[in-house]
Scaffold this motif. Structure first.
Motif, short mmCIF file in Angstrom:
data_model
loop_
_atom_site.label_atom_id
_atom_site.label_comp_id
_atom_site.label_asym_id
_atom_site.label_seq_id
_atom_site.Cartn_x
_atom_site.Cartn_y
_atom_site.Cartn_z
N ILE A 260 0.83 -1.20 0.00
CA ILE A 260 0.00 0.00 0.00
C ILE A 260 0.87 1.26 0.00
N ILE A 261 1.92 1.26 0.82
CA ILE A 261 2.82 2.41 0.87
C ILE A 261 3.48 2.64 -0.49
N GLY B 71 2.36 1.63 -3.41
CA GLY B 71 1.32 2.04 -4.35
C GLY B 71 0.97 3.50 -4.23
N ILE B 72 0.89 4.00 -3.00
CA ILE B 72 0.61 5.42 -2.79
C ILE B 72 1.76 6.26 -3.33
N ASP B 73 2.99 5.82 -3.08
CA ASP B 73 4.15 6.57 -3.55
C ASP B 73 4.21 6.60 -5.08
N ALA C 253 1.66 6.27 -7.13
CA ALA C 253 0.51 7.04 -7.64
C ALA C 253 0.77 8.54 -7.56
N HIS C 254 1.57 8.98 -6.61
CA HIS C 254 1.82 10.41 -6.43
C HIS C 254 3.08 10.89 -7.13
N SER C 255 3.75 10.02 -7.84
CA SER C 255 4.98 10.47 -8.51
C SER C 255 4.76 10.76 -9.98
#
Length: 93
Positions: free
Chosen positions: A84-85, A87-89, A91-93
């Motif tokens: 999850i961490i 994936g979030i990283d 998605a925000h790059s």
């Protein structure tokens, strides 16, 4: 603790289930055409079912104590948190 010895018939049934799920994995996009997200979700669900069968029967987790099962759940939870961490990283790059 004494473990019950699984029979060859049980392993044959589990193998049959795994083979059917593998066949379903290959046939799902043609039998049930979905959008990309739906196909990925369906494929992941099938994969989770196969992992559960392998873990329960071939890795003998079905007959283990709750203590060991807790360790497996804890390890999978930590792995999910890392995914999850990342994936979030991503998605925000």
């Amino acid at each position: 603790m004494e473990h019950a010895t699984p029979s060859v018939a049980l392993y044959t049934k589990v193998l049959g289930g795994l083979l059917l799920l593998t066949l379903l994995t290959f046939l799902q996009p043609t039998l049930l055409p979905l959008a990309v997200g739906g196909t990925v979700g369906t494929q992941l669900l099938i994969a989770v079912l196969k992992v559960a069968l392998v873990a329960a029967y071939y890795m003998h987790l079905r007959s283990e104590t709750a203590y060991l099962k807790g360790y497996v759940v804890m390890a999978l939870t930590i792995l999910a948190v890392f995914f999850i961490i990342v994936g979030i990283d991503v998605a925000h790059s």
